[in-house]
Design an enzyme around this catalytic site. Sequence first.
Site, PDB file in Angstrom:
ATOM      1  N   SER A 131       0.824  -1.206   0.000  1.00  0.00           N
ATOM      2  CA  SER A 131       0.000   0.000   0.000  1.00  0.00           C
ATOM      3  C   SER A 131       0.857   1.256   0.000  1.00  0.00           C
ATOM      4  CB  SER A 131      -0.901   0.043   1.231  1.00  0.00           C
ATOM      5  OG  SER A 131      -1.651  -1.129   1.341  1.00  0.00           O
TER       6      SER A 131
HETATM    7  N1  SAH Z   1       1.157  -4.535   4.142  1.00  0.00           N
HETATM    8  C1  SAH Z   1       1.839  -5.211   3.051  1.00  0.00           C
HETATM    9  C2  SAH Z   1       0.966  -5.345   1.837  1.00  0.00           C
HETATM   10  C3  SAH Z   1       0.068  -6.453   1.938  1.00  0.00           C
HETATM   11  S1  SAH Z   1      -0.883  -6.815   0.503  1.00  0.00           S
HETATM   12  C4  SAH Z   1       3.090  -4.488   2.682  1.00  0.00           C
HETATM   13  O1  SAH Z   1       3.426  -3.491   3.309  1.00  0.00           O
HETATM   14  O2  SAH Z   1       3.775  -4.947   1.770  1.00  0.00           O
HETATM   15  C5  SAH Z   1      -1.933  -7.983   1.272  1.00  0.00           C
HETATM   16  C6  SAH Z   1      -1.262  -9.287   1.616  1.00  0.00           C
HETATM   17  O3  SAH Z   1      -2.233 -10.109   2.240  1.00  0.00           O
HETATM   18  C7  SAH Z   1      -0.764 -10.080   0.407  1.00  0.00           C
HETATM   19  O4  SAH Z   1       0.590 -10.369   0.568  1.00  0.00           O
HETATM   20  C8  SAH Z   1      -1.616 -11.349   0.423  1.00  0.00           C
HETATM   21  O5  SAH Z   1      -0.931 -12.488  -0.021  1.00  0.00           O
HETATM   22  C9  SAH Z   1      -1.972 -11.455   1.884  1.00  0.00           C
HETATM   23  N2  SAH Z   1      -3.145 -12.260   2.210  1.00  0.00           N
HETATM   24  C10 SAH Z   1      -4.304 -12.403   1.523  1.00  0.00           C
HETATM   25  N3  SAH Z   1      -5.135 -13.230   2.183  1.00  0.00           N
HETATM   26  C11 SAH Z   1      -4.483 -13.620   3.317  1.00  0.00           C
HETATM   27  C12 SAH Z   1      -4.815 -14.474   4.424  1.00  0.00           C
HETATM   28  N4  SAH Z   1      -5.981 -15.120   4.511  1.00  0.00           N
HETATM   29  N5  SAH Z   1      -3.900 -14.641   5.397  1.00  0.00           N
HETATM   30  C13 SAH Z   1      -2.697 -14.015   5.344  1.00  0.00           C
HETATM   31  N6  SAH Z   1      -2.326 -13.193   4.322  1.00  0.00           N
HETATM   32  C14 SAH Z   1      -3.216 -13.011   3.334  1.00  0.00           C
END
Ligand code: SAH
Length: 217
Positions: free
Chosen positions: A63
């Site tokens: 993000s």
């Molecule tokens: N905050 C992160 C961005 C995350 S994007 C940063 O700074 O880079 C959202 C993330 O959530 C992705 O990596 C995706 O794979 C993960 N995600 C999606 N569903 C999930 C779940 N059920 N449990 C854990 N992670 C999940």
Amino acid sequence: MRADSYGSYRAKLVEAVRARGVRDLAVLRAIAEVPRHLFVPPAFVERAYEDTALPIGNGQTMSQPSTQALAIEALRLVTGREKVLEVGTGSGYQTALLAMVAGQVFSVERVAALADKARAALAAAAVDNVSLLVGDGTLGWRAFAPFDAVIVAAATPEVPRPLLDQLAPGGRILLPVGKRSSQVLTLVTLDADGAPIQTALTDARFVPLLGTHGFDA
Ligand code: SAH
């Protein structure tokens, strides 16, 4: 954090984050110190300190830093000793921000390849108060519950029940709630009877949370 030559870029990023209204000094200090260039894919290093979302592989996105800063500020981690659960480690950048503002961070990522890269970046940034788990974060991380704060970095149709169950008294959850296409960044607290109260903060567009209490994979 280790010293590097990106300090002046980060100072500009701090100004962008302040321009979004963030005032919490601990959060601003984290933006000023966490080396985001270690968390972005090599092709995007030159854009690491722009206040913009970036692709991180596996169809996922990290993000905009100012949105992450607003979300962390909303958690009001005032003692610096809080135990925080993060769902969706992704690149690990937000994990590193949380690690500076809170006491201990437990972060769950569904995609093993992303968790591996995040683990390496966190080590390179010398962040040592983080534990990572590969799994379905909609189930929380029961072994380390209860948490003072929970932050979900992906969109959910509703507040996953296990996250409410793993919240300490006075705890709060920050998560984007809504449809796959658009959501509202929402703060969830518990009233005296333990019933959830939702406060809308701002409109948001996150990648979907996929799992038992999220969207279908
Ligand atoms: N905050 C992160 C961005 C995350 S994007 C940063 O700074 O880079 C959202 C993330 O959530 C992705 O990596 C995706 O794979 C993960 N995600 C999606 N569903 C999930 C779940 N059920 N449990 C854990 N992670 C999940």
